[in-house]
Design a protein around this motif. Structure first.
Motif, mmCIF file in Angstrom:
data_model
loop_
_atom_site.group_PDB
_atom_site.id
_atom_site.type_symbol
_atom_site.label_atom_id
_atom_site.label_comp_id
_atom_site.label_asym_id
_atom_site.label_seq_id
_atom_site.Cartn_x
_atom_site.Cartn_y
_atom_site.Cartn_z
ATOM 1 N N ASP A 117 0.833 -1.200 0.000
ATOM 2 C CA ASP A 117 0.000 0.000 0.000
ATOM 3 C C ASP A 117 0.876 1.261 0.000
ATOM 4 N N LEU A 118 1.930 1.261 0.806
ATOM 5 C CA LEU A 118 2.839 2.413 0.835
ATOM 6 C C LEU A 118 3.420 2.688 -0.552
ATOM 7 N N ILE A 119 3.883 1.643 -1.205
ATOM 8 C CA ILE A 119 4.567 1.797 -2.492
ATOM 9 C C ILE A 119 3.589 2.088 -3.629
ATOM 10 N N TYR A 120 2.560 1.267 -3.744
ATOM 11 C CA TYR A 120 1.702 1.322 -4.930
ATOM 12 C C TYR A 120 0.536 2.295 -4.834
ATOM 13 N N ASN A 121 0.141 2.700 -3.625
ATOM 14 C CA ASN A 121 -0.982 3.629 -3.497
ATOM 15 C C ASN A 121 -0.600 4.968 -2.889
ATOM 16 N N LYS A 122 0.429 4.978 -2.051
ATOM 17 C CA LYS A 122 0.793 6.211 -1.343
ATOM 18 C C LYS A 122 2.098 6.828 -1.859
ATOM 19 N N ASN A 123 2.724 6.208 -2.861
ATOM 20 C CA ASN A 123 3.921 6.744 -3.536
ATOM 21 C C ASN A 123 5.170 6.814 -2.666
ATOM 22 N N TYR A 124 5.246 6.017 -1.609
ATOM 23 C CA TYR A 124 6.458 5.997 -0.785
ATOM 24 C C TYR A 124 7.534 5.210 -1.535
ATOM 25 N N PRO A 125 8.742 5.783 -1.667
ATOM 26 C CA PRO A 125 9.801 5.105 -2.439
ATOM 27 C C PRO A 125 10.266 3.818 -1.747
ATOM 28 N N GLU A 126 10.302 2.758 -2.510
ATOM 29 C CA GLU A 126 10.708 1.448 -1.998
ATOM 30 C C GLU A 126 12.075 1.508 -1.316
ATOM 31 N N GLN A 127 13.001 2.286 -1.874
ATOM 32 C CA GLN A 127 14.363 2.336 -1.333
ATOM 33 C C GLN A 127 14.445 3.047 0.021
ATOM 34 N N LEU A 128 13.379 3.735 0.437
ATOM 35 C CA LEU A 128 13.363 4.408 1.738
ATOM 36 C C LEU A 128 12.627 3.599 2.812
ATOM 37 N N ILE A 129 12.131 2.421 2.435
ATOM 38 C CA ILE A 129 11.364 1.579 3.363
ATOM 39 C C ILE A 129 12.272 0.502 3.939
ATOM 40 N N ASN A 130 12.145 0.277 5.238
ATOM 41 C CA ASN A 130 12.929 -0.734 5.934
ATOM 42 C C ASN A 130 11.967 -1.583 6.767
ATOM 43 N N VAL A 131 12.201 -2.897 6.787
ATOM 44 C CA VAL A 131 11.274 -3.818 7.442
ATOM 45 C C VAL A 131 11.995 -4.648 8.504
ATOM 46 N N GLU A 132 11.359 -4.770 9.666
ATOM 47 C CA GLU A 132 11.772 -5.648 10.762
ATOM 48 C C GLU A 132 13.256 -5.563 11.095
ATOM 49 N N LYS A 133 13.616 -4.494 11.764
ATOM 50 C CA LYS A 133 14.993 -4.328 12.235
ATOM 51 C C LYS A 133 15.000 -4.254 13.754
ATOM 52 N N VAL A 134 16.089 -4.717 14.336
ATOM 53 C CA VAL A 134 16.253 -4.715 15.784
ATOM 54 C C VAL A 134 16.645 -3.326 16.262
ATOM 55 N N ILE A 135 16.024 -2.903 17.361
ATOM 56 C CA ILE A 135 16.408 -1.664 18.036
ATOM 57 C C ILE A 135 16.548 -1.975 19.525
ATOM 58 N N LYS A 136 17.323 -1.160 20.210
ATOM 59 C CA LYS A 136 17.535 -1.359 21.642
ATOM 60 C C LYS A 136 16.882 -0.209 22.390
ATOM 61 N N ILE A 137 15.942 -0.554 23.284
ATOM 62 C CA ILE A 137 15.226 0.444 24.070
ATOM 63 C C ILE A 137 15.376 0.082 25.540
ATOM 64 N N ASN A 138 16.024 0.967 26.302
ATOM 65 C CA ASN A 138 16.252 0.725 27.738
ATOM 66 C C ASN A 138 16.870 -0.651 27.990
ATOM 67 N N ASP A 139 17.901 -0.978 27.247
ATOM 68 C CA ASP A 139 18.624 -2.252 27.356
ATOM 69 C C ASP A 139 17.789 -3.469 26.965
ATOM 70 N N LEU A 140 16.632 -3.253 26.349
ATOM 71 C CA LEU A 140 15.804 -4.346 25.851
ATOM 72 C C LEU A 140 15.898 -4.384 24.329
ATOM 73 N N ILE A 141 16.001 -5.578 23.787
ATOM 74 C CA ILE A 141 16.045 -5.747 22.338
ATOM 75 C C ILE A 141 14.600 -5.827 21.827
ATOM 76 N N LYS A 142 14.251 -4.931 20.930
ATOM 77 C CA LYS A 142 12.918 -4.884 20.326
ATOM 78 C C LYS A 142 13.084 -4.913 18.804
ATOM 79 N N ARG A 143 11.991 -5.039 18.102
ATOM 80 C CA ARG A 143 12.034 -5.075 16.639
ATOM 81 C C ARG A 143 10.866 -4.254 16.109
#
Length: 150
Positions: A46-72
């Motif tokens: 939907d982002l790419i084909y209907n809302k014109n968001y560039p595919e190269q600027l989209i990132n999916v399911e990456k790990v982040i660290k919040i208050n020493d907790l690993i989240k995604r």
């Protein structure tokens, strides 16, 4: 899979060892098809084909660290300068969107500082514009189209 509140899209599927997988156009590989992944793939299309968001600027399911907790996180859309424009939280259709869901994305956004938040279970969609000065968000009727501003 369950019909979701999105337009219809063409997806690629494959069956390996009796497990159905869907091709992720961002990660460029097949991902096991779970109810949450079904929602995530609809969001990305939907982002790419209907809302014109560039595919190269989209990132999916990456790990982040919040208050020493690993989240995604589920999906982010970057601005060309590398900051985050949009943070998306996807839930399976049977999961009700609750205050806990908004709290979760707000915690992630303390670190990521996205301008826009988008929460969906594929059936219900919520869009918010961040107001960092007042430390709150405002609901939007729909997700804005992607427009590159100079």
């Amino acid at each position: 899979m369950q019909k979701l509140n999105f337009p219809s899209f063409e997806f690629r599927f494959k069956n390996t060892k009796n497990k159905l997988a869907i091709f992720d156009i961002i990660r460029k590989k097949f991902i096991q098809l779970t109810p949450e992944e079904w929602v995530r793939q609809h969001v990305v299309h939907d982002l790419i084909y209907n809302k014109n968001y560039p595919e190269q600027l989209i990132n999916v399911e990456k790990v982040i660290k919040i208050n020493d907790l690993i989240k995604r996180y589920d999906v982010v859309v970057f601005k060309p300068n590398g900051t985050i424009l949009l943070l998306i939280e996807c839930k399976a259709p049977q999961i009700k969107i609750s205050q806990n869901t908004f709290d979760q994305i707000a915690r992630y956004n303390l670190l990521l500082q996205a301008d826009l938040l988008y929460i969906t279970n594929g059936l219900n969609h919520y869009y918010c514009q961040m107001d960092f000065e007042l430390e709150q968000y405002h609901f939007l009727p729909e997700l804005p189209l992607y427009i590159l501003k100079p």
